[in-house]
Design an enzyme around this catalytic site. Structure first.
Site, mmCIF file in Angstrom:
data_model
loop_
_atom_site.group_PDB
_atom_site.id
_atom_site.type_symbol
_atom_site.label_atom_id
_atom_site.label_comp_id
_atom_site.label_asym_id
_atom_site.label_seq_id
_atom_site.Cartn_x
_atom_site.Cartn_y
_atom_site.Cartn_z
ATOM 1 N N LYS A 169 0.866 -1.166 0.000
ATOM 2 C CA LYS A 169 0.000 0.000 0.000
ATOM 3 C C LYS A 169 0.912 1.229 0.000
ATOM 4 O O LYS A 169 1.489 1.580 1.031
ATOM 5 C CB LYS A 169 -0.919 0.002 1.231
ATOM 6 C CG LYS A 169 -2.071 1.026 1.141
ATOM 7 C CD LYS A 169 -1.594 2.419 1.465
ATOM 8 C CE LYS A 169 -2.665 3.471 1.271
ATOM 9 N NZ LYS A 169 -2.138 4.843 1.432
ATOM 10 N N GLU A 242 9.400 1.836 11.032
ATOM 11 C CA GLU A 242 10.405 2.894 10.899
ATOM 12 C C GLU A 242 9.643 4.202 10.956
ATOM 13 O O GLU A 242 8.914 4.546 10.030
ATOM 14 C CB GLU A 242 11.172 2.737 9.594
ATOM 15 C CG GLU A 242 12.504 3.488 9.575
ATOM 16 C CD GLU A 242 12.359 4.922 9.095
ATOM 17 O OE1 GLU A 242 12.075 5.811 9.952
ATOM 18 O OE2 GLU A 242 12.522 5.164 7.906
ATOM 19 N N CYS A 276 13.925 10.984 6.541
ATOM 20 C CA CYS A 276 13.957 10.584 7.952
ATOM 21 C C CYS A 276 15.351 10.748 8.546
ATOM 22 O O CYS A 276 15.502 10.934 9.748
ATOM 23 C CB CYS A 276 13.500 9.135 8.098
ATOM 24 S SG CYS A 276 11.788 8.865 7.601
ATOM 25 N N GLU A 374 9.788 16.611 14.785
ATOM 26 C CA GLU A 374 10.279 16.317 13.438
ATOM 27 C C GLU A 374 9.805 17.415 12.492
ATOM 28 O O GLU A 374 8.621 17.756 12.453
ATOM 29 C CB GLU A 374 9.774 14.952 12.976
ATOM 30 C CG GLU A 374 10.425 14.496 11.681
ATOM 31 C CD GLU A 374 10.090 13.056 11.340
ATOM 32 O OE1 GLU A 374 10.942 12.369 10.753
ATOM 33 O OE2 GLU A 374 8.967 12.610 11.664
#
Length: 525
Positions: A169, A242, A276, A374
């Site tokens: 997906k 992750e 990331c 983040e």
């Protein structure tokens, strides 16, 4: 007679983030469609697992060559749908996948083969043990938009080589790239039902999580990852998560300022900071802080921001408006708390709706959101420190722990600092690029997730381990079977003394009783 109202299909659109052009619209896969895809995948996996490993390797090798032949075309598609410069599409996506294929081809035979287990216990010397590594069955993969080719492709290659089926997906923003991956795999010889891509929104992803997959690999936000982990726990579904990072860069007092500043600028701004592993927090020793900032600003001024399809572009657009607003909010918070915008700090509306200028911030503090949350955008916040211990404490003061970097002319010093950093990966005198090392496991600690992809550990995530024990002397009754009795108790005590007593004399004295342990089998039931 009244008719039932039609249920409106949930649509997702692939949009060029540089121009706003709608490349294609898709209907989101429904719950039944996802379940049917998983059922087809399971049926295909039952046949695939019987295919010898050498033939599976041949399929992946053909995929590698097809990708190499179409590398320029695939890179252009990535640039048009994800926005990144074409050179980054080639290096961080196509090149990474080509090398991951190489790694899988070279190492699958070693990782997946049966392994003999030596028994140290004297009582178990009549047994032969083996570890078997068997595929899970159907692996579900939910992949992000920032690396829409390299992340799902690397995970899929490992899963398929291990004998699994895959239902992918992809992010709703990068569906076309997922379909290109599917086409390449099918052209290489992967059966159509063995690798499937279900296109759709978050509801489609939730349907995959709740379907009868055997393992899930997810890359995305912490909040979504936590919800997935909670849902998976209800049925003990194994997961690899992750979940992003807030990667610190530590520039020690003996660092090469020119090298470190170049690394910081690239590490913060490549893929418009939407990585990331991006440099999201930069800590620089007070003695070189001003010179480092000056170098970063000077180098940032030389970057060309524009459409990723333009060969001159260094920094492309962000993926969408929602992500850009997050960046703006964090920069505004930092400025309100006393940070200085040394360059950038604003949208580049003349280029398009999703462009944000590469930004360097000075005088930031640990309390600012830009140093805690983040960011996922082209911002380099730089803070000074006085001592090495302080820098390590600042780096570890985060809920994240994906990666970090240490910059110093002294390699031994850098590696010593690396041991003290709470991160899944630490690079000395480089940033981000560990993702391109196929042998290196990728993953983090703390809120950055669990499990690993890439490397031997990534391959091992794709298999279950089964231990098989066979009797070398099948006609021998075991001493520990019924009945027990006082004689057997005395023999067992002697065996314990012989095996584990620290004194050699006690071992010798216990030997007769220990030997008796192996002579009582005839009296067993």
């Amino acid at each position: 007679m009244a008719t039932k109202p039609e249920i409106a299909m949930r649509k997702v659109a692939s949009v060029n983030p540089a121009t706003g052009e709608v490349l294609r619209e898709f209907d989101s896969a429904s719950d039944p469609e996802v379940r049917e895809a998983v059922e087809r995948a399971r049926a295909a996996q039952n046949a695939w697992v019987t295919v010898p490993l050498r033939q599976r390797i041949a399929v992946i090798r053909k995929f590698q060559q097809l990708l190499l032949h179409k590398s320029a075309e695939v890179a252009r598609l990535i640039s048009s749908e994800a926005g990144k410069p074409t050179v980054e599409a080639l290096t961080t996506e196509v090149l990474v996948v080509l090398d991951l294929a190489r790694f899988c081809i070279e190492n699958a035979g070693t990782v997946f083969r049966d392994e003999h287990v030596t028994h140290g216990s004297l009582a178990m010397k009549t047994k032969s043990g083996r570890l078997l590594r068997e595929p899970y069955g159907v692996i579900g993969i939910i992949s992000p938009w920032n690396y829409p080719f390299s992340i799902p492709a690397g995970e899929s290659l490992a899963a398929l080589l291990a004998g699994n089926a895959v239902v992918l997906k992809p992010s709703e923003f990068t569906s076309l790239i997922a379909l290109e991956l599917r086409a390449l795999l099918h052209q290489a010889g992967v059966p159509e039902d063995l690798f499937q891509a279900v296109i759709g929104d978050g509801t489609t992803g939730a349907a995959l999580v709740s379907s009868k997959i055997d393992k899930l690999i997810f890359t995305g936000s912490v909040s979504t990852g936590k919800r997935i982990a909670q849902n998976a726990a209800d049925r003990l579904l194994p997961v690899v998560l992750e979940l992003g990072g807030k990667d610190p860069m530590l520039v020690l007092d003996d660092a090469d300022i020119d090298i470190a500043s170049s690394g910081a600028v690239w590490g913060a701004f490549m893929n418009a900071g939407q990585t990331c592993l991006s440099v999201e927090r930069c800590y620089v020793h007070r003695s070189i802080y001003d010179a480092f900032l000056e170098a970063c600003v000077r180098k940032t001024k030389q970057l060309h921001v524009g459409d990723g399809m333009d060969a001159q572009t260094d920094v492309g657009p962000m993926i969408h408006e929602r992500q850009l607003r997050i960046v703006e909010s964090q920069v505004e918070d930092a400025v309100a708390r006393g940070a200085r915008v040394l360059i950038g700090g604003a949208r580049l509306l003349q280029l398009g709706p999703n462009f944000y200028a590469p930004t360097v911030l000075g005088d930031v503090t640990r309390e600012m959101r830009i140093m805690q949350e983040e960011t996922f955008g082209p911002v380099l916040p730089v803070m000074s420190f006085e001592t090495q211990d302080e820098a390590i404490e600042l780096a570890n003061h985060s809920e994240y722990g994906l990666a970090a970097s240490v910059w110093t002319r002294d390699r031994a010093r850098g590696e010593a600092v690396a041991r003290r950093l709470a991160a899944g990966t630490v690079m000395v005198n480089d940033a981000v690029s560990c993702f391109g090392i196929s042998e290196a496991p990728h993953g983090g600690v703390k809120a950055s997730g669990i499990g690993r992809t890439h490397g031997r550990l990534g391959l091992e995530e794709m298999v279950r381990v089964k231990y098989v024990s066979s009797e070398v002397m099948p006609g021998l009754k075991k001493a520990w079977w019924y009945p027990y009795g006082p004689d057997f108790l005395r023999h067992i005590d002697g065996l314990l003394q012989m095996l584990f007593a620290g004194s050699a004399l006690r071992k010798v004295r216990a030997l007769p009783r220990a030997i008796g342990t192996f002579l009582v089998g005839k009296g067993k039931l």
